[in-house]
Design a protein around this motif. Sequence first.
Motif, PDB file in Angstrom:
ATOM      1  N   LEU A  90       1.001  -1.285  -0.098  1.00  0.00           N
ATOM      2  CA  LEU A  90      -0.057  -0.128   0.024  1.00  0.00           C
ATOM      3  C   LEU A  90       0.919   1.355  -0.013  1.00  0.00           C
ATOM      4  O   LEU A  90       1.875   1.170   0.344  1.00  0.00           O
ATOM      5  CB  LEU A  90      -0.843  -0.035   1.310  1.00  0.00           C
ATOM      6  N   PHE A  91       0.201   2.275  -0.658  1.00  0.00           N
ATOM      7  CA  PHE A  91       1.159   3.782  -0.512  1.00  0.00           C
ATOM      8  C   PHE A  91       0.894   4.272   0.685  1.00  0.00           C
ATOM      9  O   PHE A  91      -0.169   4.637   1.231  1.00  0.00           O
ATOM     10  CB  PHE A  91       0.561   4.521  -1.673  1.00  0.00           C
ATOM     11  N   PRO A  92       1.958   4.686   1.541  1.00  0.00           N
ATOM     12  CA  PRO A  92       2.015   5.026   2.927  1.00  0.00           C
ATOM     13  C   PRO A  92       1.383   6.512   2.941  1.00  0.00           C
ATOM     14  O   PRO A  92       0.848   7.034   3.796  1.00  0.00           O
ATOM     15  CB  PRO A  92       3.288   4.893   3.366  1.00  0.00           C
ATOM     16  N   CYS A 101      -8.338   3.652  -5.054  1.00  0.00           N
ATOM     17  CA  CYS A 101      -8.586   4.441  -6.351  1.00  0.00           C
ATOM     18  C   CYS A 101      -7.490   4.404  -7.321  1.00  0.00           C
ATOM     19  O   CYS A 101      -7.454   4.483  -8.372  1.00  0.00           O
ATOM     20  CB  CYS A 101      -9.077   6.063  -6.136  1.00  0.00           C
ATOM     21  N   PHE A 102      -6.096   4.159  -6.850  1.00  0.00           N
ATOM     22  CA  PHE A 102      -4.890   4.318  -7.625  1.00  0.00           C
ATOM     23  C   PHE A 102      -5.071   3.357  -8.801  1.00  0.00           C
ATOM     24  O   PHE A 102      -4.550   3.818  -9.989  1.00  0.00           O
ATOM     25  CB  PHE A 102      -3.733   3.759  -6.618  1.00  0.00           C
ATOM     26  N   GLY A 103      -5.727   2.286  -8.913  1.00  0.00           N
ATOM     27  CA  GLY A 103      -5.625   1.474  -9.969  1.00  0.00           C
ATOM     28  C   GLY A 103      -6.691   1.871 -11.077  1.00  0.00           C
ATOM     29  O   GLY A 103      -6.849   1.203 -12.140  1.00  0.00           O
ATOM     30  N   GLY A 106      -8.152   6.260 -15.850  1.00  0.00           N
ATOM     31  CA  GLY A 106      -8.931   6.517 -16.676  1.00  0.00           C
ATOM     32  C   GLY A 106     -10.348   6.660 -16.512  1.00  0.00           C
ATOM     33  O   GLY A 106     -11.293   7.145 -17.133  1.00  0.00           O
ATOM     34  N   MET A 107     -10.746   6.385 -15.209  1.00  0.00           N
ATOM     35  CA  MET A 107     -12.296   6.441 -14.617  1.00  0.00           C
ATOM     36  C   MET A 107     -12.517   7.844 -14.039  1.00  0.00           C
ATOM     37  O   MET A 107     -11.261   8.565 -13.393  1.00  0.00           O
ATOM     38  CB  MET A 107     -12.376   5.208 -13.597  1.00  0.00           C
ATOM     39  N   ALA A 108     -13.287   8.618 -14.259  1.00  0.00           N
ATOM     40  CA  ALA A 108     -13.952   9.874 -13.805  1.00  0.00           C
ATOM     41  C   ALA A 108     -13.742   9.709 -12.219  1.00  0.00           C
ATOM     42  O   ALA A 108     -14.016   8.829 -11.598  1.00  0.00           O
ATOM     43  CB  ALA A 108     -15.260  10.269 -14.211  1.00  0.00           C
ATOM     44  N   ARG A 109     -13.146  10.821 -11.592  1.00  0.00           N
ATOM     45  CA  ARG A 109     -12.765  10.958 -10.346  1.00  0.00           C
ATOM     46  C   ARG A 109     -14.087  10.518  -9.210  1.00  0.00           C
ATOM     47  O   ARG A 109     -13.949   9.640  -8.439  1.00  0.00           O
ATOM     48  CB  ARG A 109     -12.586  12.243  -9.911  1.00  0.00           C
ATOM     49  N   LEU A 150      -9.065  -5.862  -6.859  1.00  0.00           N
ATOM     50  CA  LEU A 150     -10.625  -6.098  -7.470  1.00  0.00           C
ATOM     51  C   LEU A 150     -11.250  -5.049  -8.083  1.00  0.00           C
ATOM     52  O   LEU A 150     -12.066  -5.074  -8.913  1.00  0.00           O
ATOM     53  CB  LEU A 150     -11.419  -7.025  -6.353  1.00  0.00           C
ATOM     54  N   ALA A 151     -10.716  -3.657  -7.480  1.00  0.00           N
ATOM     55  CA  ALA A 151     -11.371  -2.405  -7.999  1.00  0.00           C
ATOM     56  C   ALA A 151     -11.509  -2.253  -9.524  1.00  0.00           C
ATOM     57  O   ALA A 151     -12.705  -2.075 -10.044  1.00  0.00           O
ATOM     58  CB  ALA A 151     -10.930  -1.237  -7.159  1.00  0.00           C
ATOM     59  N   PRO A 152     -10.341  -2.626 -10.089  1.00  0.00           N
ATOM     60  CA  PRO A 152     -10.722  -2.243 -11.596  1.00  0.00           C
ATOM     61  C   PRO A 152     -11.329  -3.490 -12.593  1.00  0.00           C
ATOM     62  O   PRO A 152     -10.898  -3.626 -13.560  1.00  0.00           O
ATOM     63  CB  PRO A 152      -9.002  -2.265 -11.959  1.00  0.00           C
TER      64      PRO A 152
END
Lengths: 365, 133
Positions: A90-92, A101-103, A106-109, A150-152
């Motif tokens: 994970l990014f600290p 959200c990192f992955g 291209g998806m709208a915020r 799994l988010a993307p």
Amino acid sequence: MKGLHIHGVSHAYGNNKVLNNVSLTIPTGELVCLLGPSGCGKSTLLRLAAGLETLQCGTIVIDDQTVATKESSLAPEHRHIGLMFQDYALFPHLDIVANVCFGLIGMARDKARARALEMLDQVGMADYAKVYPHTLSGGQQQRIALARALAPEPKLLLLDEPFSGLDTNMRQMIREDTLNVLKQNGVATLMVTHDPEEAMFMADRIKILGRHGRVRQSGSPHDIYYKPNDEFVAGLFGLMNRLGGVVRDGAVETPLGRVGAGGIADGTAVQVLIRPEGIVLSGGNTGSNPGIPVSVSSTHLLGHSSIVSVSPDGNSGDEYFARVHREFSPELEDTIFASIEASDTFVFPLKEDTASAAPIGMAAE
Amino acid sequence: MVDLSSSFETECEIIDRDHRRLVEMVNAIVAAIDGDHATECATRVPKFVKFAKQHFVREEAFLADIGYPETQKHHDHHRALDGKMATILGLAAKAADNQLAREALKKDLVFFLMDDVINADLDFKPFIKVRKT
């Protein structure tokens, strides 16, 4: 076929061959575990599927698209793969929702945030959206890593020893939760582990990799446990009693009784492998199968069970290990009776390299 | 449902035709289970296993005929699948009355077909390709 299709993959680092003609298929929604000792090439296969290593031989197809051959390779970011490692990565400097959200490139915020929150909800971490990774336990960080992977909506999820950084109790809980989330998302999953129990718990199918990356057996957890192909596979599941013998009249005489040879020809030198739970101890000499009188030389309480070391009466040089319920506690040097449970006993022809192929676990001879 | 995408084609028509038939049979079994007709497993699954065994015989004869050097190894692989076919038949016998057996049967059938049978048959694809040219 949707999912992962690997065929004929071999790989070497210099002269060290780590994968030898490995093939596997994982339909969408199924989970396959690569199980084997350290250095058997299982993580290499995972990295090849991810595109983190250059394929030397074979083909890799994801959702009917060839992503790697010897001649061509699709970049990792275009393979639609989710990855999860032992250290969560994970990014600290990002809060939890930003990590997930990192992955979602291209998806709208707004959509990305909504998707991230949906995934956090699925893994039971929606209340932690605004906190930073260092404030979370290992188990919580693992859940976040799963949500991020799994988010993307990947076509394939690759898990490399994902639970090995967790303590025993947390591991059991997290892997059960992870399995539920994976089944809910219906993604093809390839998981690497060296823990047989973990593989049995998680997998729809297990592939056992042996030395030099050769597949020793593929099958359902039930098949792998109850119908091991050889002593290597049988021995992966822990402590094993080993006895030598020769097949006579379709069976092998052992100090603990007669064992069916399973169709191995008479005169063949064999080794008999008996799981500790396959040696049944009883206090009294009852029933039609009286058992062999044995003396108790030691007992070790393991929690829900105990390991009892026994020797056949009059043959104190031989020692065998039996697993018993913790409440069965015979006295040292007591004489009790031992018999063999067929479903936990395996007979294999003796090979010249048997000693060098000895699996994990203690061995009694 | 299983579909036989191009990456699974051996490019040998007699083998691929058998594979397509096996896929149809598995899909019919899965459809029967999902459609609440699991009692059909008792007849459909033995037919599938019988056809798989016939396929092995046809394939081994074909491989011997074309001089494939690993024919014996492939024969041994087929024999090693006897236990899995026995497991599948056992699950089919329980499928009508047991939800866990139905779920296990669907999984075992798909992995048996796609991983143990068809994916393993791709081992001789390069030999057939070279022989064709």
